[in-house]
Write an enzyme that holds these catalytic residues in place. Sequence first.
Site, PDB file in Angstrom:
ATOM      1  N   GLU A   1     -16.037   6.560   6.310  1.00  0.00           N
ATOM      2  CA  GLU A   1     -15.167   5.870   7.274  1.00  0.00           C
ATOM      3  C   GLU A   1     -15.026   6.745   8.507  1.00  0.00           C
ATOM      4  O   GLU A   1     -15.589   7.838   8.568  1.00  0.00           O
ATOM      5  CB  GLU A   1     -13.794   5.581   6.651  1.00  0.00           C
ATOM      6  CG  GLU A   1     -13.028   6.825   6.225  1.00  0.00           C
ATOM      7  CD  GLU A   1     -11.655   6.523   5.620  1.00  0.00           C
ATOM      8  OE1 GLU A   1     -11.068   5.486   5.959  1.00  0.00           O
ATOM      9  OE2 GLU A   1     -11.182   7.342   4.818  1.00  0.00           O
TER      10      GLU A   1
ATOM     11  N   LYS B   1      -2.815   7.215   1.426  1.00  0.00           N
ATOM     12  CA  LYS B   1      -2.466   7.436   2.825  1.00  0.00           C
ATOM     13  C   LYS B   1      -1.315   8.443   2.820  1.00  0.00           C
ATOM     14  O   LYS B   1      -0.147   8.091   2.968  1.00  0.00           O
ATOM     15  CB  LYS B   1      -2.089   6.115   3.495  1.00  0.00           C
ATOM     16  CG  LYS B   1      -2.134   6.199   5.012  1.00  0.00           C
ATOM     17  CD  LYS B   1      -2.129   4.824   5.632  1.00  0.00           C
ATOM     18  CE  LYS B   1      -1.909   4.903   7.121  1.00  0.00           C
ATOM     19  NZ  LYS B   1      -2.948   5.612   7.877  1.00  0.00           N
TER      20      LYS B   1
ATOM     21  N   ARG C   1       0.833  -1.210   0.000  1.00  0.00           N
ATOM     22  CA  ARG C   1       0.000   0.000   0.000  1.00  0.00           C
ATOM     23  C   ARG C   1       0.869   1.262   0.000  1.00  0.00           C
ATOM     24  O   ARG C   1       0.566   2.233  -0.702  1.00  0.00           O
ATOM     25  CB  ARG C   1      -0.960  -0.007   1.199  1.00  0.00           C
ATOM     26  CG  ARG C   1      -1.936   1.174   1.163  1.00  0.00           C
ATOM     27  CD  ARG C   1      -3.036   1.064   2.214  1.00  0.00           C
ATOM     28  NE  ARG C   1      -2.510   1.169   3.564  1.00  0.00           N
ATOM     29  CZ  ARG C   1      -3.240   1.000   4.663  1.00  0.00           C
ATOM     30  NH1 ARG C   1      -4.533   0.708   4.565  1.00  0.00           N
ATOM     31  NH2 ARG C   1      -2.706   1.107   5.857  1.00  0.00           N
TER      32      ARG C   1
END
Length: 294
Positions: free
Chosen positions: A187, A154, A55
């Site tokens: 989220e 991220k 990721r």
Amino acid sequence: GRMEELLVYMNGEFVPESQAKISIFDHGFLYGDGVFEGIRAYNGRVFKLYEHIDRLYDCAKVIDLEIPLSKEEFAEAILETLRRNRLRDAYIRPIVTRGIGDLGLDPRKCSNPAVIIITKPWGRLYGDLYEKGLRAVTVTVRRNAIDSLPPNIKSLNYLNNILAKIEANAKGGDEAIFLDHNGYVSEGSGDNIFVVKNGEITTPPTINNLKGITRAVVIDIIRELGIPFKEANIGLFDLYSADEIFVTGTAAEIAPVTYIDGRTVGDGKPGEVTKRLIEKFNEITAREGVEIYK
Ligand code: PMP
């Protein structure tokens, strides 16, 4: 207590925390231009190490940032940092910044990305709330739009999340729940969300939120247990009428939500389905992962 300072990996060297410093001209500092990960080690093993590294590299690719290490070298740097600090249970924070540039935005002016790995002993994020349940609040600030700053990245720019946290704090919530611009549940400020209704578990697809690695682990557990499950958009109605709600993340692990916007979730106690998943999750994290000390 510990006598020596913990060591931080910085561009191939191990330096004491108090000496681990980056330039004020690093674009990670100036603009949030960089990417990071949050990983945990349990019982001498790094949980889902390669998934987190994948990721990190995917996010770096999306922001056109070349990480100056191979994935194998990065994994080894993480393991070596843990070894140098003699850690078996830890929270691990790898960071890759754009590096030093001028005061302009242009990333082409930054030639040396900085690679930093911080490791810390760390217990439970939400303390006694795993037994009591969290009070969650939906916030007016929307999750970053997928076509402006995709929540799948991220990145070091977490201001959207921090704005949500500020609002949750002001409203007396333990965690903020984001909606997206269409009003769909996205989220939490630092975790993915699941709802349970009539024995079926639902979580939003990972378009308007981060592709959580804990989320993926939890979906595997759900399938293994044979619990009905679907990925689908959820709205406020589904949230307020849920039997159970829980959030998932590396830091949060699996945390039950027992109040949402002042409404009791189910009977106001962590639900049976959530508790089953927590039990399985703890079993898996205690035995799976990449060994630190071989
Ligand atoms: N959403 C956000 C915004 C997060 O910061 C995190 C924590 N990384 C998560 C979800 C959960 O992701 P993971 O399970 O991979 O830690």
